[in-house]
Design an enzyme around this catalytic site. Sequence first.
Site, PDB file in Angstrom:
ATOM      1  N   SER A 113       0.848  -1.164  -0.050  1.00 55.92           N
ATOM      2  CA  SER A 113       0.060   0.071  -0.068  1.00 55.92           C
ATOM      3  C   SER A 113       0.876   1.291  -0.009  1.00 55.92           C
ATOM      4  O   SER A 113       1.695   1.506  -1.088  1.00 55.92           O
ATOM      5  CB  SER A 113      -0.833  -0.172   1.207  1.00 55.92           C
ATOM      6  OG  SER A 113      -1.835   1.214   1.143  1.00 55.92           O
ATOM      7  N   HIS A 114       0.834   2.008   1.137  1.00 51.11           N
ATOM      8  CA  HIS A 114       1.201   3.315   0.990  1.00 51.11           C
ATOM      9  C   HIS A 114       2.800   3.382   1.772  1.00 51.11           C
ATOM     10  O   HIS A 114       3.333   4.375   1.994  1.00 51.11           O
ATOM     11  CB  HIS A 114       0.594   4.285   1.974  1.00 51.11           C
ATOM     12  CG  HIS A 114       0.155   3.625   3.392  1.00 51.11           C
ATOM     13  ND1 HIS A 114      -0.506   2.555   3.390  1.00 51.11           N
ATOM     14  CD2 HIS A 114       0.619   3.880   4.657  1.00 51.11           C
ATOM     15  CE1 HIS A 114      -0.544   1.916   4.634  1.00 51.11           C
ATOM     16  NE2 HIS A 114       0.163   2.650   5.573  1.00 51.11           N
ATOM     17  N   ASP A 277      -2.594   6.426  -3.313  1.00 53.59           N
ATOM     18  CA  ASP A 277      -1.406   5.708  -2.731  1.00 53.59           C
ATOM     19  C   ASP A 277      -0.957   4.634  -3.432  1.00 53.59           C
ATOM     20  O   ASP A 277      -1.197   4.366  -4.770  1.00 53.59           O
ATOM     21  CB  ASP A 277      -1.733   5.160  -1.266  1.00 53.59           C
ATOM     22  CG  ASP A 277      -2.632   3.813  -1.434  1.00 53.59           C
ATOM     23  OD1 ASP A 277      -3.522   3.951  -2.418  1.00 53.59           O
ATOM     24  OD2 ASP A 277      -2.715   2.906  -0.421  1.00 53.59           O
ATOM     25  N   ASP A 279      -1.102   1.220  -3.772  1.00 49.39           N
ATOM     26  CA  ASP A 279      -1.717   0.232  -4.455  1.00 49.39           C
ATOM     27  C   ASP A 279      -3.133   0.750  -5.072  1.00 49.39           C
ATOM     28  O   ASP A 279      -4.032   0.364  -5.574  1.00 49.39           O
ATOM     29  CB  ASP A 279      -1.949  -0.894  -3.566  1.00 49.39           C
ATOM     30  CG  ASP A 279      -2.818  -0.453  -2.486  1.00 49.39           C
ATOM     31  OD1 ASP A 279      -2.574   0.757  -1.890  1.00 49.39           O
ATOM     32  OD2 ASP A 279      -3.501  -1.364  -1.939  1.00 49.39           O
ATOM     33  N   ASP A 281      -5.868   2.393  -3.613  1.00 46.14           N
ATOM     34  CA  ASP A 281      -7.102   2.439  -2.874  1.00 46.14           C
ATOM     35  C   ASP A 281      -7.399   3.648  -1.898  1.00 46.14           C
ATOM     36  O   ASP A 281      -8.462   3.921  -1.619  1.00 46.14           O
ATOM     37  CB  ASP A 281      -7.185   1.094  -2.109  1.00 46.14           C
ATOM     38  CG  ASP A 281      -6.077   0.851  -1.088  1.00 46.14           C
ATOM     39  OD1 ASP A 281      -5.116   1.648  -1.045  1.00 46.14           O
ATOM     40  OD2 ASP A 281      -6.320  -0.342  -0.638  1.00 46.14           O
ATOM     41  N   ARG A 282      -6.242   4.361  -1.604  1.00 51.31           N
ATOM     42  CA  ARG A 282      -6.530   5.608  -0.816  1.00 51.31           C
ATOM     43  C   ARG A 282      -6.768   6.749  -1.643  1.00 51.31           C
ATOM     44  O   ARG A 282      -6.184   6.898  -2.764  1.00 51.31           O
ATOM     45  CB  ARG A 282      -5.496   5.813   0.056  1.00 51.31           C
ATOM     46  CG  ARG A 282      -5.150   4.701   1.080  1.00 51.31           C
ATOM     47  CD  ARG A 282      -4.105   4.995   2.156  1.00 51.31           C
ATOM     48  NE  ARG A 282      -3.882   3.979   3.051  1.00 51.31           N
ATOM     49  CZ  ARG A 282      -3.451   4.174   3.998  1.00 51.31           C
ATOM     50  NH1 ARG A 282      -2.966   5.339   4.747  1.00 51.31           N
ATOM     51  NH2 ARG A 282      -3.609   2.989   4.960  1.00 51.31           N
ATOM     52  N   LYS A 376     -11.569  -0.513  -0.628  1.00 51.40           N
ATOM     53  CA  LYS A 376     -11.561   1.016  -1.073  1.00 51.40           C
ATOM     54  C   LYS A 376     -10.759   1.402  -2.436  1.00 51.40           C
ATOM     55  O   LYS A 376     -10.286   0.810  -2.888  1.00 51.40           O
ATOM     56  CB  LYS A 376     -10.851   1.820   0.149  1.00 51.40           C
ATOM     57  CG  LYS A 376      -9.518   1.432   0.481  1.00 51.40           C
ATOM     58  CD  LYS A 376      -9.033   1.922   1.555  1.00 51.40           C
ATOM     59  CE  LYS A 376      -7.476   1.856   1.973  1.00 51.40           C
ATOM     60  NZ  LYS A 376      -7.192   0.565   2.776  1.00 51.40           N
TER      61      LYS A 376
HETATM   62  C1  VG1 Z   1      -4.089   1.319   8.166  1.00 50.29           C
HETATM   63  C2  VG1 Z   1      -5.331   2.204   8.196  1.00 50.29           C
HETATM   64  C3  VG1 Z   1      -6.575   1.422   8.065  1.00 50.29           C
HETATM   65  C4  VG1 Z   1      -6.612   0.872   6.570  1.00 50.29           C
HETATM   66  C5  VG1 Z   1      -5.266   0.069   6.359  1.00 50.29           C
HETATM   67  C6  VG1 Z   1      -5.074  -0.701   5.166  1.00 50.29           C
HETATM   68  O1  VG1 Z   1      -4.308   0.305   8.952  1.00 50.29           O
HETATM   69  O2  VG1 Z   1      -5.438   2.686   9.480  1.00 50.29           O
HETATM   70  O3  VG1 Z   1      -7.663   2.261   7.930  1.00 50.29           O
HETATM   71  O4  VG1 Z   1      -7.529   0.032   6.144  1.00 50.29           O
HETATM   72  O5  VG1 Z   1      -4.107   0.544   6.986  1.00 50.29           O
HETATM   73  O6  VG1 Z   1      -4.945   0.352   4.190  1.00 50.29           O
HETATM   74  P1  VG1 Z   1      -3.379   0.097  10.495  1.00 50.29           P
HETATM   75  O7  VG1 Z   1      -3.787  -1.341  10.949  1.00 50.29           O
HETATM   76  O8  VG1 Z   1      -1.873   0.455  10.200  1.00 50.29           O
HETATM   77  O9  VG1 Z   1      -3.903   1.343  11.255  1.00 50.29           O
HETATM   78  V1  VG1 Z   1      -4.082   0.186   2.919  1.00 50.29           V
HETATM   79  O10 VG1 Z   1      -4.001   1.359   1.782  1.00 50.29           O
HETATM   80  O11 VG1 Z   1      -2.630   0.081   3.694  1.00 50.29           O
HETATM   81  O12 VG1 Z   1      -4.628  -1.459   2.388  1.00 50.29           O
HETATM   82 CO    CO Z   2      -3.448   1.247  -0.023  1.00 48.67          CO
END
Ligand code: VG1
Ligand code: CO
Length: 543
Positions: A113-114, A277, A279, A281-282, A376
């Site tokens: 992801s990010h 982000d 991937d 989704d954000r 998302k």
């Molecule tokens: C974080 C965010 C959460 C989100 C998750 C995956 O998780 O707070 O809201 O669903 O990342 O997003 P955590 O457990 O670190 O708070 V992504 O864009 O990383 O798939």
């Molecule tokens: Co993501």
Amino acid sequence: MSIRTVSTQPYADQKPGTSGLRKKVPVFQQPHYLENFVQSIFDSINAPQGATLVLGGDGRFYNRTAIQIILKMAAANGFGKVLVGRGGILSTPAASCVIRKHKTFGGIILSASHNPGGPKEDFGIKYNSGNGGPATETVTEAIFAKSKALSSYKILDAADVALDMLGISALGDMQVQVIDPVSDYAELMESLFDFAAIRALLKSGFKIKFDAMHAVNGPYAKDIIENRLGATTGSVMNAVPLEDFGGGHPDPNLTYAHDLVEIMYGDDAPDFGAASDGDGDRNMILGKHFFVTPSDSLALLAANATLVPGYKQGLAGIARSMPTSAAADRVALALNIPCYETPTGWKFFGNLMDAGKVTLCGEESFGTGSNHVREKDGLWAVLFWLNIVAARKQSVESITREHWAKYGRNFYSRYDYEGLPTEAANGVMSHLRDSFGALAGKQFGKYTIKTCDDFSYTDPVDGSVSKNQGIRILFSDGSRIIFRLSGTGTEGATLRVYLEAFEADTARHHLDAQAALKELISIALRVSELQSRTGRDKPTVIT
Ligand code: VG1
Ligand code: CO
């Protein structure tokens, strides 16, 4: 080509977090590490012989290597076909879209992801079910249990598959179909939004800047925003996905998307700015010199949904993760539809959407989405906003201010303390748990604590219970402080503190969120003993 059964030792650390298994690349490069996890997935999902899978990732370092391994393991494990994005690329929402559209058994998404990418940075893998959404907790727990007892895995001895040209090739008895990563997704977007109205808006001189942050959404945004909607060339910046995201942190917030933020707060700022982000989704939404918090964004999309063709029938309900502000709840109340509060992570929304209970959902962490897929969806949120702006012919700022005037404003901020020693972070959480009794009823200036608890969720569809999903300190005026440990970090522990205060008085809506939340922040630090217990006097990131 022969199928080889390889003996292996289990790894103890393959517990999927909020969004799959995320580790540093060198961890994944350990002998059999990725293979073990993939075999644990295959052993847990009960796929029938000849089933079809979707496979793709955000293009970060190790994506291509992992895809070749997974393809050969899928062939050895009896899958009939794998749909893989060209070059191994699929954004997370596009993967969800492809699983649903082609009715495949499920899919594997490669992303952290990010989090930064590169040889020493992060990599990740997760399994999504046939509904297109992240595997439920029951499935991820089964995968983890398998991983701890695994003694062998199966892989086909074969040459690598060519992934850069569309077409079908054979891998043992399995077919590999390389698909265009963008087209199914772009078609879905065209079916939901009023492209003609957005095209007219962009043609009228409305300026937009989309920052793909050198990540997966570049090709999607180029095709949809520039080609299909006619935004001027260059409206999409950092559009070529790079294995290391250009050395950046592909996280669309005011800190990490600073290039875009500078443009949007500059002299000649465009009318609309957005970023997504690693991937895809954000999303982050900006107006000219204006930032929309993700919690407000969810509420605003809900309040304006009927302006968008795909949602003109109205919404069945809204869901938000527990730490997300209650701005969406106010809209749900006004629309007389249910609002669900789930634990953090998209996997909890899937059951609600499958059961037709909710249409829109969102998280404070820059995630918004709907039942069009089961993830998302960053670009979807951007198009939703553009559709609303095109329909209302108002700026992002004035749409948001009108919203606050009607529903009140939920001031919101999140403080992240990253890379803490695990014991210190756990210490803060257990100290808070021990203080529940003493804190209830306590008064701090204008704030009185009503109750404190550990958030627990019972899924209204399957009855499964998820405990310890974050500590809530709830105040009598509706303000909240939440403490939660991250489930996506790959280094030490990350403690998140979420702050929310409701303000009905329009005269105070212009306040800066940090100023409005000052008192709550100091209460949070005081009751948690965070600074003395972690040795940190400030957070790593404030969003
Ligand atoms: C974080 C965010 C959460 C989100 C998750 C995956 O998780 O707070 O809201 O669903 O990342 O997003 P955590 O457990 O670190 O708070 V992504 O864009 O990383 O798939
Ligand atoms: Co993501």
